[in-house]
Scaffold this motif. Structure first.
Motif, PDB file in Angstrom:
ATOM      1  N   ARG A   7       0.816  -1.212   0.000  1.00  0.00           N
ATOM      2  CA  ARG A   7       0.000   0.000   0.000  1.00  0.00           C
ATOM      3  C   ARG A   7       0.855   1.270   0.000  1.00  0.00           C
ATOM      4  O   ARG A   7       0.776   2.096   0.921  1.00  0.00           O
ATOM      5  N   PRO A   8       1.666   1.477  -1.032  1.00  0.00           N
ATOM      6  CA  PRO A   8       2.517   2.678  -1.064  1.00  0.00           C
ATOM      7  C   PRO A   8       1.691   3.940  -1.249  1.00  0.00           C
ATOM      8  O   PRO A   8       0.544   3.901  -1.727  1.00  0.00           O
TER       9      PRO A   8
ATOM     10  N   ARG B 273      -4.786   0.645 -14.069  1.00  0.00           N
ATOM     11  CA  ARG B 273      -6.231   0.454 -14.130  1.00  0.00           C
ATOM     12  C   ARG B 273      -6.722  -0.460 -13.002  1.00  0.00           C
ATOM     13  O   ARG B 273      -7.718  -0.173 -12.336  1.00  0.00           O
ATOM     14  N   ARG B 274      -5.995  -1.547 -12.773  1.00  0.00           N
ATOM     15  CA  ARG B 274      -6.404  -2.488 -11.724  1.00  0.00           C
ATOM     16  C   ARG B 274      -6.121  -1.942 -10.334  1.00  0.00           C
ATOM     17  O   ARG B 274      -6.890  -2.175  -9.390  1.00  0.00           O
ATOM     18  N   LEU B 275      -5.039  -1.187 -10.217  1.00  0.00           N
ATOM     19  CA  LEU B 275      -4.674  -0.639  -8.912  1.00  0.00           C
ATOM     20  C   LEU B 275      -5.705   0.389  -8.441  1.00  0.00           C
ATOM     21  O   LEU B 275      -5.921   0.546  -7.239  1.00  0.00           O
ATOM     22  N   ALA B 276      -6.336   1.069  -9.379  1.00  0.00           N
ATOM     23  CA  ALA B 276      -7.355   2.060  -9.008  1.00  0.00           C
ATOM     24  C   ALA B 276      -8.479   1.414  -8.219  1.00  0.00           C
ATOM     25  O   ALA B 276      -9.097   2.062  -7.361  1.00  0.00           O
ATOM     26  N   ARG B 277      -8.748   0.139  -8.502  1.00  0.00           N
ATOM     27  CA  ARG B 277      -9.777  -0.588  -7.742  1.00  0.00           C
ATOM     28  C   ARG B 277      -9.194  -1.260  -6.505  1.00  0.00           C
ATOM     29  O   ARG B 277      -9.839  -1.322  -5.460  1.00  0.00           O
ATOM     30  N   LEU B 278      -7.968  -1.777  -6.644  1.00  0.00           N
ATOM     31  CA  LEU B 278      -7.342  -2.523  -5.548  1.00  0.00           C
ATOM     32  C   LEU B 278      -6.872  -1.616  -4.417  1.00  0.00           C
ATOM     33  O   LEU B 278      -7.105  -1.910  -3.240  1.00  0.00           O
ATOM     34  N   CYS B 279      -6.204  -0.524  -4.763  1.00  0.00           N
ATOM     35  CA  CYS B 279      -5.641   0.400  -3.763  1.00  0.00           C
ATOM     36  C   CYS B 279      -5.936   1.836  -4.181  1.00  0.00           C
ATOM     37  O   CYS B 279      -5.034   2.539  -4.666  1.00  0.00           O
ATOM     38  N   PRO B 280      -7.158   2.293  -4.044  1.00  0.00           N
ATOM     39  CA  PRO B 280      -7.506   3.634  -4.521  1.00  0.00           C
ATOM     40  C   PRO B 280      -6.724   4.755  -3.846  1.00  0.00           C
ATOM     41  O   PRO B 280      -6.618   5.850  -4.408  1.00  0.00           O
ATOM     42  N   ALA B 281      -6.155   4.494  -2.674  1.00  0.00           N
ATOM     43  CA  ALA B 281      -5.388   5.538  -1.990  1.00  0.00           C
ATOM     44  C   ALA B 281      -3.993   5.708  -2.567  1.00  0.00           C
ATOM     45  O   ALA B 281      -3.336   6.737  -2.339  1.00  0.00           O
TER      46      ALA B 281
ATOM     47  N   ALA C 241      -3.204   9.685 -22.896  1.00  0.00           N
ATOM     48  CA  ALA C 241      -4.650   9.520 -22.794  1.00  0.00           C
ATOM     49  C   ALA C 241      -5.010   8.175 -22.176  1.00  0.00           C
ATOM     50  O   ALA C 241      -5.896   8.091 -21.324  1.00  0.00           O
ATOM     51  N   GLN C 242      -4.316   7.120 -22.607  1.00  0.00           N
ATOM     52  CA  GLN C 242      -4.564   5.799 -22.018  1.00  0.00           C
ATOM     53  C   GLN C 242      -4.290   5.821 -20.522  1.00  0.00           C
ATOM     54  O   GLN C 242      -5.044   5.247 -19.724  1.00  0.00           O
ATOM     55  N   ALA C 243      -3.184   6.457 -20.142  1.00  0.00           N
ATOM     56  CA  ALA C 243      -2.818   6.519 -18.722  1.00  0.00           C
ATOM     57  C   ALA C 243      -3.877   7.270 -17.916  1.00  0.00           C
ATOM     58  O   ALA C 243      -4.271   6.838 -16.829  1.00  0.00           O
ATOM     59  N   LEU C 244      -4.354   8.387 -18.448  1.00  0.00           N
ATOM     60  CA  LEU C 244      -5.362   9.161 -17.740  1.00  0.00           C
ATOM     61  C   LEU C 244      -6.674   8.391 -17.630  1.00  0.00           C
ATOM     62  O   LEU C 244      -7.345   8.441 -16.594  1.00  0.00           O
ATOM     63  N   ARG C 245      -7.028   7.674 -18.687  1.00  0.00           N
ATOM     64  CA  ARG C 245      -8.227   6.851 -18.617  1.00  0.00           C
ATOM     65  C   ARG C 245      -8.089   5.770 -17.554  1.00  0.00           C
ATOM     66  O   ARG C 245      -9.068   5.342 -16.948  1.00  0.00           O
ATOM     67  N   ALA C 246      -6.851   5.300 -17.349  1.00  0.00           N
ATOM     68  CA  ALA C 246      -6.612   4.248 -16.357  1.00  0.00           C
ATOM     69  C   ALA C 246      -6.611   4.790 -14.931  1.00  0.00           C
ATOM     70  O   ALA C 246      -6.541   4.013 -13.976  1.00  0.00           O
ATOM     71  N   GLY C 247      -6.641   6.117 -14.784  1.00  0.00           N
ATOM     72  CA  GLY C 247      -6.741   6.706 -13.456  1.00  0.00           C
ATOM     73  C   GLY C 247      -5.440   7.164 -12.828  1.00  0.00           C
ATOM     74  O   GLY C 247      -5.381   7.372 -11.617  1.00  0.00           O
ATOM     75  N   VAL C 248      -4.376   7.334 -13.637  1.00  0.00           N
ATOM     76  CA  VAL C 248      -3.109   7.773 -13.053  1.00  0.00           C
ATOM     77  C   VAL C 248      -3.228   9.220 -12.582  1.00  0.00           C
ATOM     78  O   VAL C 248      -4.049   9.994 -13.076  1.00  0.00           O
ATOM     79  N   ALA C 249      -2.367   9.572 -11.635  1.00  0.00           N
ATOM     80  CA  ALA C 249      -2.377  10.928 -11.088  1.00  0.00           C
ATOM     81  C   ALA C 249      -1.367  11.828 -11.779  1.00  0.00           C
ATOM     82  O   ALA C 249      -1.456  13.049 -11.677  1.00  0.00           O
TER      83      ALA C 249
ATOM     84  N   GLN D 167       0.166  14.974  -2.931  1.00  0.00           N
ATOM     85  CA  GLN D 167      -0.720  15.954  -2.307  1.00  0.00           C
ATOM     86  C   GLN D 167      -2.103  16.004  -2.965  1.00  0.00           C
ATOM     87  O   GLN D 167      -2.909  16.876  -2.664  1.00  0.00           O
ATOM     88  N   GLY D 168      -2.364  15.052  -3.859  1.00  0.00           N
ATOM     89  CA  GLY D 168      -3.688  14.938  -4.435  1.00  0.00           C
ATOM     90  C   GLY D 168      -3.917  15.706  -5.716  1.00  0.00           C
ATOM     91  O   GLY D 168      -5.059  15.773  -6.204  1.00  0.00           O
ATOM     92  N   ARG D 169      -2.846  16.263  -6.285  1.00  0.00           N
ATOM     93  CA  ARG D 169      -2.986  16.997  -7.534  1.00  0.00           C
ATOM     94  C   ARG D 169      -2.595  16.111  -8.719  1.00  0.00           C
ATOM     95  O   ARG D 169      -1.991  15.061  -8.542  1.00  0.00           O
ATOM     96  N   THR D 170      -2.934  16.556  -9.912  1.00  0.00           N
ATOM     97  CA  THR D 170      -2.531  15.872 -11.134  1.00  0.00           C
ATOM     98  C   THR D 170      -1.309  16.567 -11.711  1.00  0.00           C
ATOM     99  O   THR D 170      -1.250  17.808 -11.728  1.00  0.00           O
TER     100      THR D 170
END
Length: 217
Positions: A46-47, A66-74, A90-98, A119-122
């Motif tokens: 859980r890094p 993509r999978r980590l966004a569900r497994l470890c959303p934090a 675009a693929q990375a952003l769709r996958a939920g990267v910060a 710090q929660g920013r993109t």
């Protein structure tokens, strides 16, 4: 800041690890060059931040994210890649990267990017941010336009990558822990969804979308 490091080249990982450990308040929890292992390590450790390359064997960085966004959303994911094309971003952003940082960035930019995503920013490298914004404006939406891989399930994308890496049906079955018949079903279904019915064309598609590298990274 607790960081997990993922890159498929040992020398690159060694250099990145030394750089990360020289930064104040940064602890490297572990490192790996295999996509499936990265996902397992992230689930266990859980890094705070996963510093992630796109080109990883078995399970590429986009699929890991993509999978980590569900497994470890934090856990915040910061892509570190040589790819600057807007399609990869675009693929990375769709996958939920910060964040997305290109590998030829200045050393100081790594710390800025890490702090931003922590710090929660993109964060997007200046080299690519303008092109990405322009792409958003062209689509007329607040998110990147979908691509062919969005037609596939996670297991189908994983099967496609393994096919493109040169694994045979039995090898894929062993790696995924499923039967040969199941792999054959995944392959038939992904070919049907993509409208592609020969392996060379699948490999070209996988390369075009960054599932396997077109050159060493």
């Amino acid at each position: 800041m607790r960081v997990l490091l993922a890159d498929d080249h040992k020398l690159v990982r060694a250099g990145l690890r030394a750089l990360l450990e020289s930064l104040p308040d940064v602890t490297v929890l572990a490192e790996s060059g295999d996509g499936q292992e990265v996902l397992e390590l992230a689930g266990r450790l859980r890094p705070d931040v996963l510093l992630l390359d796109i080109s990883l064997p078995g399970l590429n960085g986009i699929e890991v994210a993509r999978r980590l966004a569900r497994l470890c959303p934090a856990t915040r994911v910061l892509i570190l890649s040589m790819h600057t094309a807007t399609e990869y971003v675009a693929q990375a952003l769709r996958a939920g990267v910060a964040g997305y940082l290109v590998k030829d960035s200045a050393v100081d930019e790594l710390k800025v990017a890490l702090d931003s995503v922590h710090q929660g920013r993109t964060y997007l490298s200046p080299a690519i941010s303008g092109a990405v914004v322009a792409g958003f404006l062209r689509t007329g939406e607040g998110a990147p336009a979908p691509n062919e891989l969005d037609l596939l399930t996670p297991r189908q994308r994983e099967t496609l990558q393994l096919i493109a890496e040169g694994h045979g049906t039995r090898g894929i079955a062993a790696r995924l822990g499923v039967s040969v018949k199941t792999v054959e079903t995944h392959r038939a279904q992904l070919m049907e969804r993509l409208g592609i019915y020969d392996v060379p064309a699948l490999v070209r598609l996988a390369m075009r979308h960054g599932l396997v590298p077109t050159e060493s990274t």
